[in-house]
Design a protein around this motif. Sequence first.
Motif, PDB file in Angstrom:
ATOM      1  N   ASP A  82       0.840  -1.197   0.000  1.00  0.00           N
ATOM      2  CA  ASP A  82       0.000   0.000   0.000  1.00  0.00           C
ATOM      3  C   ASP A  82       0.876   1.248   0.000  1.00  0.00           C
ATOM      4  OD1 ASP A  82      -1.873   1.968   0.288  1.00  0.00           O
ATOM      5  OD2 ASP A  82      -2.684   1.235   2.188  1.00  0.00           O
ATOM      6  N   LEU A  83       0.931   1.950  -1.151  1.00  0.00           N
ATOM      7  CA  LEU A  83       1.757   3.153  -1.265  1.00  0.00           C
ATOM      8  C   LEU A  83       1.174   4.332  -0.495  1.00  0.00           C
ATOM      9  CD1 LEU A  83       2.790   2.997  -5.032  1.00  0.00           C
ATOM     10  CD2 LEU A  83       4.126   2.331  -3.022  1.00  0.00           C
ATOM     11  N   ASN A  84      -0.054   4.208  -0.011  1.00  0.00           N
ATOM     12  CA  ASN A  84      -0.663   5.258   0.801  1.00  0.00           C
ATOM     13  C   ASN A  84      -0.529   4.988   2.297  1.00  0.00           C
ATOM     14  OD1 ASN A  84      -1.606   6.919  -1.338  1.00  0.00           O
ATOM     15  ND2 ASN A  84      -3.316   5.515  -1.671  1.00  0.00           N
ATOM     16  N   SER A  85       0.156   3.919   2.641  1.00  0.00           N
ATOM     17  CA  SER A  85       0.408   3.659   4.057  1.00  0.00           C
ATOM     18  C   SER A  85       1.617   4.472   4.511  1.00  0.00           C
ATOM     19  CB  SER A  85       0.655   2.166   4.289  1.00  0.00           C
ATOM     20  OG  SER A  85       1.864   1.749   3.660  1.00  0.00           O
ATOM     21  N   LEU A  86       1.885   4.478   5.797  1.00  0.00           N
ATOM     22  CA  LEU A  86       3.038   5.195   6.335  1.00  0.00           C
ATOM     23  C   LEU A  86       4.315   4.694   5.665  1.00  0.00           C
ATOM     24  CD1 LEU A  86       3.357   7.347   8.618  1.00  0.00           C
ATOM     25  CD2 LEU A  86       4.092   5.470  10.100  1.00  0.00           C
ATOM     26  N   SER A  87       5.218   5.612   5.360  1.00  0.00           N
ATOM     27  CA  SER A  87       6.418   5.233   4.602  1.00  0.00           C
ATOM     28  C   SER A  87       7.473   4.537   5.451  1.00  0.00           C
ATOM     29  CB  SER A  87       7.036   6.473   3.948  1.00  0.00           C
ATOM     30  OG  SER A  87       7.460   7.399   4.932  1.00  0.00           O
ATOM     31  N   HIS A  88       7.390   4.683   6.770  1.00  0.00           N
ATOM     32  CA  HIS A  88       8.389   4.076   7.654  1.00  0.00           C
ATOM     33  C   HIS A  88       7.773   3.962   9.044  1.00  0.00           C
ATOM     34  CE1 HIS A  88      12.266   3.253   9.548  1.00  0.00           C
ATOM     35  NE2 HIS A  88      12.818   3.204   8.339  1.00  0.00           N
ATOM     36  N   ASN A  89       8.136   2.908   9.771  1.00  0.00           N
ATOM     37  CA  ASN A  89       7.557   2.708  11.105  1.00  0.00           C
ATOM     38  C   ASN A  89       8.289   3.460  12.213  1.00  0.00           C
ATOM     39  OD1 ASN A  89       5.449   1.075  10.277  1.00  0.00           O
ATOM     40  ND2 ASN A  89       6.616  -0.817  10.493  1.00  0.00           N
ATOM     41  N   ASP A  90       9.457   4.009  11.900  1.00  0.00           N
ATOM     42  CA  ASP A  90      10.217   4.762  12.905  1.00  0.00           C
ATOM     43  C   ASP A  90       9.873   6.245  12.743  1.00  0.00           C
ATOM     44  OD1 ASP A  90      12.014   5.828  14.672  1.00  0.00           O
ATOM     45  OD2 ASP A  90      13.732   4.677  13.952  1.00  0.00           O
ATOM     46  N   ILE A 115      -2.060  16.142   9.982  1.00  0.00           N
ATOM     47  CA  ILE A 115      -0.791  15.848  10.652  1.00  0.00           C
ATOM     48  C   ILE A 115       0.337  15.591   9.662  1.00  0.00           C
ATOM     49  CG2 ILE A 115       0.359  14.346  12.329  1.00  0.00           C
ATOM     50  CD1 ILE A 115      -1.928  15.912  13.542  1.00  0.00           C
ATOM     51  N   TRP A 116       1.434  16.346   9.845  1.00  0.00           N
ATOM     52  CA  TRP A 116       2.683  16.062   9.134  1.00  0.00           C
ATOM     53  C   TRP A 116       3.487  15.093   9.991  1.00  0.00           C
ATOM     54  CZ3 TRP A 116       3.289  17.678   4.262  1.00  0.00           C
ATOM     55  CH2 TRP A 116       2.558  18.793   3.822  1.00  0.00           C
ATOM     56  N   ILE A 117       4.066  14.086   9.353  1.00  0.00           N
ATOM     57  CA  ILE A 117       4.782  13.021  10.062  1.00  0.00           C
ATOM     58  C   ILE A 117       6.182  12.890   9.472  1.00  0.00           C
ATOM     59  CG2 ILE A 117       4.762  10.572  10.678  1.00  0.00           C
ATOM     60  CD1 ILE A 117       1.685  10.691   9.981  1.00  0.00           C
ATOM     61  N   GLY A 118       7.197  13.055  10.315  1.00  0.00           N
ATOM     62  CA  GLY A 118       8.575  12.900   9.877  1.00  0.00           C
ATOM     63  C   GLY A 118       9.139  11.584  10.375  1.00  0.00           C
ATOM     64  N   THR A 119       9.736  10.823   9.489  1.00  0.00           N
ATOM     65  CA  THR A 119      10.237   9.500   9.851  1.00  0.00           C
ATOM     66  C   THR A 119      11.759   9.423   9.785  1.00  0.00           C
ATOM     67  OG1 THR A 119      10.203   8.581   7.607  1.00  0.00           O
ATOM     68  CG2 THR A 119       8.129   8.526   8.845  1.00  0.00           C
ATOM     69  N   GLY A 137      14.143   7.783   8.086  1.00  0.00           N
ATOM     70  CA  GLY A 137      14.564   6.982   6.944  1.00  0.00           C
ATOM     71  C   GLY A 137      13.500   6.828   5.874  1.00  0.00           C
ATOM     72  N   GLY A 138      12.275   7.288   6.157  1.00  0.00           N
ATOM     73  CA  GLY A 138      11.198   7.167   5.176  1.00  0.00           C
ATOM     74  C   GLY A 138      10.647   8.497   4.716  1.00  0.00           C
ATOM     75  N   GLY A 139      11.332   9.583   5.066  1.00  0.00           N
ATOM     76  CA  GLY A 139      10.905  10.901   4.611  1.00  0.00           C
ATOM     77  C   GLY A 139       9.656  11.425   5.298  1.00  0.00           C
ATOM     78  N   LEU A 140       8.859  12.164   4.526  1.00  0.00           N
ATOM     79  CA  LEU A 140       7.720  12.927   5.046  1.00  0.00           C
ATOM     80  C   LEU A 140       6.394  12.289   4.642  1.00  0.00           C
ATOM     81  CD1 LEU A 140       6.959  15.683   6.443  1.00  0.00           C
ATOM     82  CD2 LEU A 140       6.929  16.656   4.139  1.00  0.00           C
ATOM     83  N   ASN A 141       5.430  12.339   5.580  1.00  0.00           N
ATOM     84  CA  ASN A 141       4.073  11.851   5.321  1.00  0.00           C
ATOM     85  C   ASN A 141       3.072  12.923   5.726  1.00  0.00           C
ATOM     86  OD1 ASN A 141       4.143   8.459   5.122  1.00  0.00           O
ATOM     87  ND2 ASN A 141       5.908   9.406   6.075  1.00  0.00           N
ATOM     88  N   TYR A 142       1.910  12.900   5.071  1.00  0.00           N
ATOM     89  CA  TYR A 142       0.838  13.849   5.398  1.00  0.00           C
ATOM     90  C   TYR A 142      -0.456  13.076   5.588  1.00  0.00           C
ATOM     91  CZ  TYR A 142      -2.142  18.016   5.126  1.00  0.00           C
ATOM     92  OH  TYR A 142      -3.040  19.024   5.398  1.00  0.00           O
ATOM     93  N   LEU A 143      -1.003  13.136   6.797  1.00  0.00           N
ATOM     94  CA  LEU A 143      -2.211  12.385   7.135  1.00  0.00           C
ATOM     95  C   LEU A 143      -3.415  13.314   7.172  1.00  0.00           C
ATOM     96  CD1 LEU A 143      -3.564   9.730   8.082  1.00  0.00           C
ATOM     97  CD2 LEU A 143      -3.051  10.451  10.429  1.00  0.00           C
ATOM     98  N   ASP A 144      -4.382  13.078   6.276  1.00  0.00           N
ATOM     99  CA  ASP A 144      -5.652  13.808   6.285  1.00  0.00           C
ATOM    100  C   ASP A 144      -6.536  13.196   7.356  1.00  0.00           C
ATOM    101  OD1 ASP A 144      -8.442  14.503   5.647  1.00  0.00           O
ATOM    102  OD2 ASP A 144      -7.612  15.366   3.819  1.00  0.00           O
ATOM    103  N   ARG A 145      -6.865  13.987   8.370  1.00  0.00           N
ATOM    104  CA  ARG A 145      -7.597  13.447   9.520  1.00  0.00           C
ATOM    105  C   ARG A 145      -9.032  13.043   9.172  1.00  0.00           C
ATOM    106  NH1 ARG A 145      -5.542  15.694  14.284  1.00  0.00           N
ATOM    107  NH2 ARG A 145      -7.101  14.560  15.452  1.00  0.00           N
ATOM    108  N   LYS A 146      -9.637  13.729   8.200  1.00  0.00           N
ATOM    109  CA  LYS A 146     -11.024  13.422   7.849  1.00  0.00           C
ATOM    110  C   LYS A 146     -11.119  12.145   7.016  1.00  0.00           C
ATOM    111  CE  LYS A 146     -12.724  18.188   8.016  1.00  0.00           C
ATOM    112  NZ  LYS A 146     -13.350  19.300   7.238  1.00  0.00           N
ATOM    113  N   THR A 147     -10.276  12.050   6.001  1.00  0.00           N
ATOM    114  CA  THR A 147     -10.351  10.895   5.105  1.00  0.00           C
ATOM    115  C   THR A 147      -9.487   9.724   5.574  1.00  0.00           C
ATOM    116  OG1 THR A 147      -8.515  11.653   3.727  1.00  0.00           O
ATOM    117  CG2 THR A 147     -10.729  12.465   3.171  1.00  0.00           C
ATOM    118  N   GLN A 148      -8.559  10.012   6.514  1.00  0.00           N
ATOM    119  CA  GLN A 148      -7.586   9.020   6.991  1.00  0.00           C
ATOM    120  C   GLN A 148      -6.640   8.568   5.880  1.00  0.00           C
ATOM    121  OE1 GLN A 148      -6.933   7.821  10.264  1.00  0.00           O
ATOM    122  NE2 GLN A 148      -8.110   9.687  10.603  1.00  0.00           N
ATOM    123  N   LYS A 149      -6.517   9.382   4.829  1.00  0.00           N
ATOM    124  CA  LYS A 149      -5.587   9.062   3.751  1.00  0.00           C
ATOM    125  C   LYS A 149      -4.208   9.610   4.069  1.00  0.00           C
ATOM    126  CE  LYS A 149      -4.617   9.769  -1.163  1.00  0.00           C
ATOM    127  NZ  LYS A 149      -5.029  10.446  -2.418  1.00  0.00           N
TER     128      LYS A 149
END
Length: 207
Positions: free
Chosen positions: A14-22, A34-38, A40-52
């Motif tokens: 799933d390419l829309n899942s979190l890019s790294h668990n750390d 929410i912006w999520i910094g990992t 080793g897996g770079g940056l993620n952006y979580l839409d709270r309404k859609t959960q995407k």
Amino acid sequence: YINKFRIYKILPADLNSLSHNDVNALVEDQKGNIWIGTDGGGLNYLDRKTQKNTRIGLNGLPSNTLSSDIIVSLYVDRAEKLWIGTYFGGLNKYDPVAGKFTIYKHTPEDTASISDDRIYGICEDAQNNLWVGTLGSGLSRLDSRTGKFTNFNTRNSSLCFDMITSIYRDKKQVLWISTEFGLASFDEKEKAFKAFQRQDDNKNSIS
């Protein structure tokens, strides 16, 4: 009622899942997402309404990608720009509307460049200047008008230590700076640092 926690993690298919668990850093934007910094897996952006979840800055063109996939700090400024502190990749600014990165890295021969490429603390002051804490070279302040850095360390100021882990600005416009050897404060009005360090003979000193 038993499963109170929702877990976000990498799912290989799933390419829309979190890019790294750390996960090292989190920040909420003005939309409540929410912006999520990992690590080793770079940056993620979580839409709270859609959960995407959207992965950002990975495998992009050199002019439009993160300088490092190891993210250790995040900050959203008043203009809704995202500032990204990396480990040995310098400071990155991301414009979510334009989808573009601006990268600031240390240049030894340029005294107006950021002092280090390990960015562990980020905070904006009342004048819209950006303060950056580095892991070994003190503080760098990015002037919002000139785009140049002024650097503060134990050699040129009364800062108590150069390894900085976080920065926070309170309601009185005082910056609080956590270091590997005590707590420091910087009063924007007095333009001076104050140190709080443990004193064995003073029970009221920092622990």
